[in-house]
Structures are given as structure tokens and as C-alpha cells.
Design an enzyme around this catalytic site. Structure first.
Site, PDB file in Angstrom:
ATOM      1  N   ASP A 244    -103.991 -85.027-104.045  1.00  0.00           N
ATOM      2  CA  ASP A 244    -103.214 -86.261-104.068  1.00  0.00           C
ATOM      3  C   ASP A 244    -104.068 -87.470-103.725  1.00  0.00           C
ATOM      4  O   ASP A 244    -105.006 -87.391-102.930  1.00  0.00           O
ATOM      5  CB  ASP A 244    -102.051 -86.165-103.071  1.00  0.00           C
TER       6      ASP A 244
ATOM      7  N   GLU B  73     -88.956 -82.994-108.767  1.00  0.00           N
ATOM      8  CA  GLU B  73     -90.197 -82.368-108.318  1.00  0.00           C
ATOM      9  C   GLU B  73     -90.333 -82.756-106.852  1.00  0.00           C
ATOM     10  O   GLU B  73     -90.463 -83.942-106.532  1.00  0.00           O
ATOM     11  CB  GLU B  73     -91.386 -82.871-109.135  1.00  0.00           C
TER      12      GLU B  73
END
Length: 278
Positions: A60, A49
Site C-alpha cells: 500500500d 473490498e
């Protein structure tokens, strides 16, 4: 068969789960990120990923936000990320490569062109973390036209309509999150209730489930698979290892202090995480 279907079929035959590390392209430097990717594959990672750095990574946590900045400080762009992907695909022709990219990148390049560029580079799937499935129609159409698997997030506390949409429109795999919030080991994953999260998503069928967010130890991986997931994705824990071997403070370009020590630590970490899938 796609690379994902081949992978999950082979792992199922061995009674194994998938371990998928997240790595930011270009962080801390392009050369170091390639060395890191080669290391995780050698240590047993089943798929990748990969992140494309973005200036406002809202989904994030602090650890991965800093990796976006490190890549950008060293001049990373979408075009340089595509070049790295082409190199990775050349080296690992059978490895599933997934991308985690913010939706603004797709809009800026044009949605159709965006998906085609990444397909041409050798990408198998794209997850846009800031695009929920209810807003996904133009992205799904462009992804399928380019031969890319669209991936959507199944939130821990999602409505039935959301879960049904995620199951219907995700191919390759479904990214189920073990808890709501942002990525990161700043908030450790609680493995309590994982079976309920997985069962909730599985009610609607669809692609294999990979659990993410706060997965940082082999125990977390074992618990994810015991809960019925097909594997686990780890990002912040791996990024923290990279950060410990990096100098430089934003906006100064970062450098790796000792690449051999960094790759040795990453190899050991990934080997242990993969072992937990068996």
C-alpha cells in the site's frame, strides 16, 4: 451461483460495469467505518473490498498505510474485523464482500482456520496482496475448502506464466493493476495502455477483470470499462476523503470531526464513480 456471478451477470444484462470501493475496517473508528460502508452501499457500490489492518502493509501507498495505523490505534484486531464483517453481512445479505488481507495474518491464525473464520463471517473472496500466485497453492486449497473465492493480482507487466496462473486460480474476479508499484493516488493512474493490460489478462480467460491502483476519478472508471474491464476498484481516493475529516496523529487514536459531512462527501463521490460505469 455465487454473489459475484450473480452481480456480474446482472450488470452485464444492464450493460454496466462494477464499482467497488475499498474501505479499511475499523478506520478511523469501528463505528465510523460501519457508517462509511452503509453510505457507499446507499450511493450505489456494487460490492465491497474491505481491509483488515496490519502493521506492515508493504503493498500500500502512504494514504492507505495511514488508514491501517488509524484502525490499529483505535484497537482494531482481526477478531474485531470479523465482528464488523458479520454485522455488514447481516445488513447486506446479497452484497459481494471481498477482503484484502496480508498473508502474515493467515499464517498467524493458521491458514485453514483463517479461511474458515472469514467464510463463517460471510466473506465471498480474499486477496492476499503479498502472496503471488506462484506461492498460492496452500492458500488456494484452504480457500476452496472454506468456500471462499481466492483472488490474485495480475500485474501490469506480468509474465505469461503469471497471467496464466492468475486466470487459472482466481475466482470471483481478477484484480488487474493499471500500473506497477503500490496503491495510491500519489501516483495518478495513467489510462493510456489500459486496453493492452486488459487484453493481456483476457488472453488466458478466467473470471471478470476489475482494474485497480490509482483509480480516483469517474474518467478513470470510464476508461477502465472502455478498455474491456468489468469494473474498477477505488481505495486511496476514498481513503483521502476519510482522512480529511479525521483528527489525531499516530499513535493517538483518531476521531471523525463531522460524520455527517464525511458521509455526504463520500456519498457524492461514490455516486459519481458508479455513474461512470453506465
Amino acid at each position: 451461483m455465487t454473489r459475484y456471478t450473480k452481480l456480474f451477470s446482472a450488470l452485464s444484462a444492464k450493460n454496466e460495469g462494477a464499482f467497488v470501493p475499498f474501505i479499511m475496517l475499523g478506520a478511523p473508528t469501528p463505528e465510523a467505518s460501519l457508517a462509511i460502508i452503509r453510505t457507499v452501499v446507499a450511493a450505489g457500490a456494487d460490492a465491497l473490498e474491505l481491509g483488515v489492518p496490519f502493521s506492515d502493509p508493504v503493498a500500500d501507498g502512504p494514504t492507505i498505510q495511514r488508514s491501517h495505523l488509524r484502525a490499529l490505534d483505535n484497537g482494531a484486531t482481526v477478531d474485531s474485523s470479523l465482528e464488523l464483517i458479520r454485522q455488514i453481512r447481516k445488513e447486506f445479505p446479497e452484497l459481494p464482500i471481498g477482503m484484502l488481507i496480508y498473508g502474515n495474518v493467515a499464517f498467524t491464525r493458521g491458514i485453514t482456520q483463517f479461511y474458515q473464520e472469514f467464510a463463517d463471517a460471510g466473506v465471498d473472496s480474499i486477496l492476499l496482496p503479498d502472496v503471488p500466485v506462484r506461492e498460492g497453492e496452500p492458500f488456494i486449497a484452504a480457500a476452496k475448502q472454506a468456500g471462499i473465492d481466492p483472488i490474485f493480482i495480475a500485474p501490469a507487466q506480468a509474465s505469461e506464466a503469471t497471467l496464466e496462473g492468475v486466470a487459472q486460480h482466481s475466482s470471483g474476479y481478477i484484480y488487474a493493476i493499471s500500473r506497477d508499484g503500490v496503491t495510491g493516488t500519489e501516483r495518478q493512474s495513467s489510462t493510456r495502455g489500459l486496453d493492452k493490460v486488459v487484453a493481456n489478462v483476457k488472453r488466458f480467460g478466467g473470471a471478470p477483470i476489475l482494474l485497480g491502483f490509482g483509480i480516483s476519478t469517474p474518467e478513470h472508471v470510464r476508461d477502465a470499462i472502455a478498455a474491456g474491464a468489468s469494473g474498477a476498484i477505488t481505495g486511496s481516493a476514498l481513503t483521502s476523503i476519510i482522512e480529511r475529516h479525521t483528527t489525531g496523529t499516530h499513535p493517538e487514536p483518531a476521531q471523525v470531526t463531522d460524520l455527517e459531512a464525511l458521509t455526504e462527501e463520500i456519498f457524492a463521490f461514490v455516486k459519481d464513480m458508479k455513474a461512470a460505469t453506465r
